[in-house]
Design an enzyme around this catalytic site. Structure first.
Site, short mmCIF file in Angstrom:
data_model
loop_
_atom_site.label_atom_id
_atom_site.label_comp_id
_atom_site.label_asym_id
_atom_site.label_seq_id
_atom_site.Cartn_x
_atom_site.Cartn_y
_atom_site.Cartn_z
N THR A 25 0.82 -1.21 0.00
CA THR A 25 0.00 0.00 0.00
C THR A 25 0.85 1.27 0.00
OG1 THR A 25 -0.17 0.07 2.42
CG2 THR A 25 -1.85 -1.20 1.24
N ASP A 26 0.20 2.36 -0.37
CA ASP A 26 0.87 3.66 -0.33
C ASP A 26 0.49 4.36 0.98
OD1 ASP A 26 -1.71 4.67 -0.64
OD2 ASP A 26 -1.42 5.25 -2.74
N PHE A 27 0.85 5.62 1.11
CA PHE A 27 0.63 6.35 2.36
C PHE A 27 -0.84 6.48 2.74
CE2 PHE A 27 0.25 9.50 -0.93
CZ PHE A 27 -0.75 10.35 -0.47
N SER A 28 -1.74 6.32 1.76
CA SER A 28 -3.17 6.46 2.05
C SER A 28 -3.83 5.13 2.40
CB SER A 28 -3.89 7.09 0.86
OG SER A 28 -3.88 6.22 -0.26
#
Length: 149
Positions: A25-28
């Protein structure tokens, strides 16, 4: 005994489950777009393996025969429809659409339950000695490509 890791073929389509981890996943908290490419690559590789055309065997034959042959991605069209999130269990579905000379067109979807998250059209070329070559009949038959328009 790794059959469950490779997924399964049902009704002419390869299904493989993937769990989304934090690292995907990314930061969100949603799956980073490039990771869908990784999931789909695994799906195509396992599809070939279950059809009897393992990538490792192709590599080993390359070393002994010297001719060198492999499948390479020629083009890809992707539609990102909905996001996946950490801990989701995804189904990567792969199936052959058409075979034309030296390439196979595959369709792929990444699903969560009944929801399609990503759709892809992938054109894979068969190369030998650094050049595109007609796909061997044995592989065409494994993929039932001769039955597909």
């Amino acid at each position: 005994m790794t059959a469950h890791l490779d997924g399964e073929i049902r009704d002419g389509r390869h299904h493989m489950q993937v769990r989304v981890y934090y690292e995907d996943t990314d930061f969100s908290g949603i799956v980073y777009h490039a990771n869908y490419l990784r999931y789909m690559e695994r799906g195509r590789t396992n599809h070939l393996r279950l059809m009897g055309a393992e990538q490792q065997v192709l590599f080993e034959q390359t070393e002994t025969d010297g001719a060198g042959f492999a499948f390479v991605v020629r083009s890809m069209h992707l539609d990102f429809l909905k996001p996946a999130r950490m801990d989701d269990v995804l189904d990567v579905v792969t199936w052959p659409v058409a075979v034309k000379g030296a390439s196979i067109m595959l369709a792929q979807e990444v699903r969560r339950g009944h929801h399609v998250l990503v759709k892809a059209e992938v054109r894979v070329a068969f190369i030998s000695g650094g050049r595109a070559q007609p796909i061997p009949k044995s592989i065409r038959q494994l993929m039932k490509a001769d039955l597909v328009s």
